[in-house]
Design an enzyme around this catalytic site. Sequence first.
Site, PDB file in Angstrom:
ATOM      1  N   ARG A 115      27.987 -69.944 107.969  1.00  0.00           N
ATOM      2  CA  ARG A 115      26.692 -70.527 107.592  1.00  0.00           C
ATOM      3  C   ARG A 115      25.988 -71.150 108.797  1.00  0.00           C
ATOM      4  O   ARG A 115      24.757 -71.154 108.858  1.00  0.00           O
ATOM      5  CB  ARG A 115      26.895 -71.570 106.488  1.00  0.00           C
ATOM      6  CG  ARG A 115      27.202 -70.939 105.137  1.00  0.00           C
ATOM      7  CD  ARG A 115      27.327 -71.969 104.043  1.00  0.00           C
ATOM      8  NE  ARG A 115      27.430 -71.315 102.743  1.00  0.00           N
ATOM      9  CZ  ARG A 115      27.620 -71.959 101.603  1.00  0.00           C
ATOM     10  NH1 ARG A 115      27.730 -73.286 101.607  1.00  0.00           N
ATOM     11  NH2 ARG A 115      27.694 -71.296 100.465  1.00  0.00           N
ATOM     12  N   LYS A 120      34.407 -66.997  86.288  1.00  0.00           N
ATOM     13  CA  LYS A 120      33.672 -67.498  85.130  1.00  0.00           C
ATOM     14  C   LYS A 120      32.590 -66.536  84.656  1.00  0.00           C
ATOM     15  O   LYS A 120      31.719 -66.161  85.417  1.00  0.00           O
ATOM     16  CB  LYS A 120      33.028 -68.844  85.472  1.00  0.00           C
ATOM     17  CG  LYS A 120      34.020 -69.975  85.668  1.00  0.00           C
ATOM     18  CD  LYS A 120      33.277 -71.281  85.903  1.00  0.00           C
ATOM     19  CE  LYS A 120      34.235 -72.444  86.045  1.00  0.00           C
ATOM     20  NZ  LYS A 120      33.528 -73.715  86.279  1.00  0.00           N
ATOM     21  N   GLY A 174      30.127 -67.092  98.083  1.00  0.00           N
ATOM     22  CA  GLY A 174      31.047 -67.516  99.137  1.00  0.00           C
ATOM     23  C   GLY A 174      32.404 -66.850  99.051  1.00  0.00           C
ATOM     24  O   GLY A 174      32.955 -66.420 100.065  1.00  0.00           O
ATOM     25  N   GLY A 201      25.331 -69.543  94.291  1.00  0.00           N
ATOM     26  CA  GLY A 201      24.545 -69.897  93.113  1.00  0.00           C
ATOM     27  C   GLY A 201      23.105 -69.444  93.224  1.00  0.00           C
ATOM     28  O   GLY A 201      22.515 -68.976  92.239  1.00  0.00           O
TER      29      GLY A 201
END
Length: 393
Positions: free
Chosen positions: A37, A199, A349, A372
């Site tokens: 990053r 998830k 990530g 996200g």
Amino acid sequence: MPKLSVKALDTLGRRVFVRVDFNCPLNERGEITDDSRIRASVPTIELLLNKGATVVLGSHLGKPKGKPDKKFSLKVVAERLEQLLGKRVYFAPDCVGFEVVRFLKDVPAKGLVLLENLRFHPGEERNSPEFAKALASLVDLYVNDAFGTAHRAHASTVGMARFFSQPAAGLLLEKELYYLSPLLGNPTRPFVVVIGGAKVSDKAGVIRNLLPKVDRLLLGGGVAFNFLLAQGVSIGRSICEPDLLKDISDLKDDPRLVVPVDVVVAKNAGVLEGKNVRVEEIGPEDIGLDIGKETAGIFSEIITGAKTVVWAGPMGMFEKEPFAQGTFAVAEAMARATALGATTIVGGGDTGAAVRRAGLDNRMSHISTGGGATLEFLEGKVLPGVAVLAEAE
């Protein structure tokens, strides 16, 4: 409408705030374990320095819950950035206040400053007008290069930008939008999306939004077990979110969905070897921890034949060797597709980490820095940190 680019700003002799996403993973000794990053925003920083600006970087790191916490100090990032640029980085003791104002006066023109963690102040995540105004008062111009936080309406991503007439996009944010925007319009076909991860609640909206647009949507990871259960397959003790089954009941039989036909199971994740079984053979005590060999072959063939591929979420618990092969097979298929001329995009990530672990990160068209943010963008949501930026003329 494209956003105003940092390249269009007159920055000579100006002090420019750049919202970056330096939220790097740290080990137990507080050392950076992945600096991708930081590297991703280097082109924007170098562009501004070369154009005569004094650059003031702002970022968050970890979850300090609105108060100073040494273990989340950005000092370690300042040191890494100095190594990458071969240039002094002036590390400020805070991000707002009189002490910071005085600190900035001592920084020479064309200097590079990194402010201390923005989330040491509760006003950052609350998008406090007072905190945003205090940040804005430090600089002359505003640039957002933090795609990874663009889905959050925080003071440094939204509130602060409103104090400037020309809030602009950094080169990294531009690059993210360049690759992701066509996916919601008319991507080159065959268009294939691969969804994994633990998830289904994170991915159900993305699947619903993309399913009408794709040629095939491949499911792996914990997400796949929710769909298998919805289709009436017994999944043993595999990961599942029963409350969400009703949300995917109208999607489970879509012919564009491809679910695993076999998986790698174990009684627990600590074993040295898993067992490859057909999905209808999953036992009541089994935990599915990877896609199986036949499924990996099916997925690889579909991916290799695509012209646009998006991948978000590992196929299994790739951090453990016995359950990494499905994820690596998808990464290798993505690399082959890239070589054959496809546009390949990796989001999130964990997925980016898996590709880097496979040594294939240089063989993807683009690895998004936003997990996200990427998912919310693909879900069709407006990202407030992008919406607030000025339009290009």
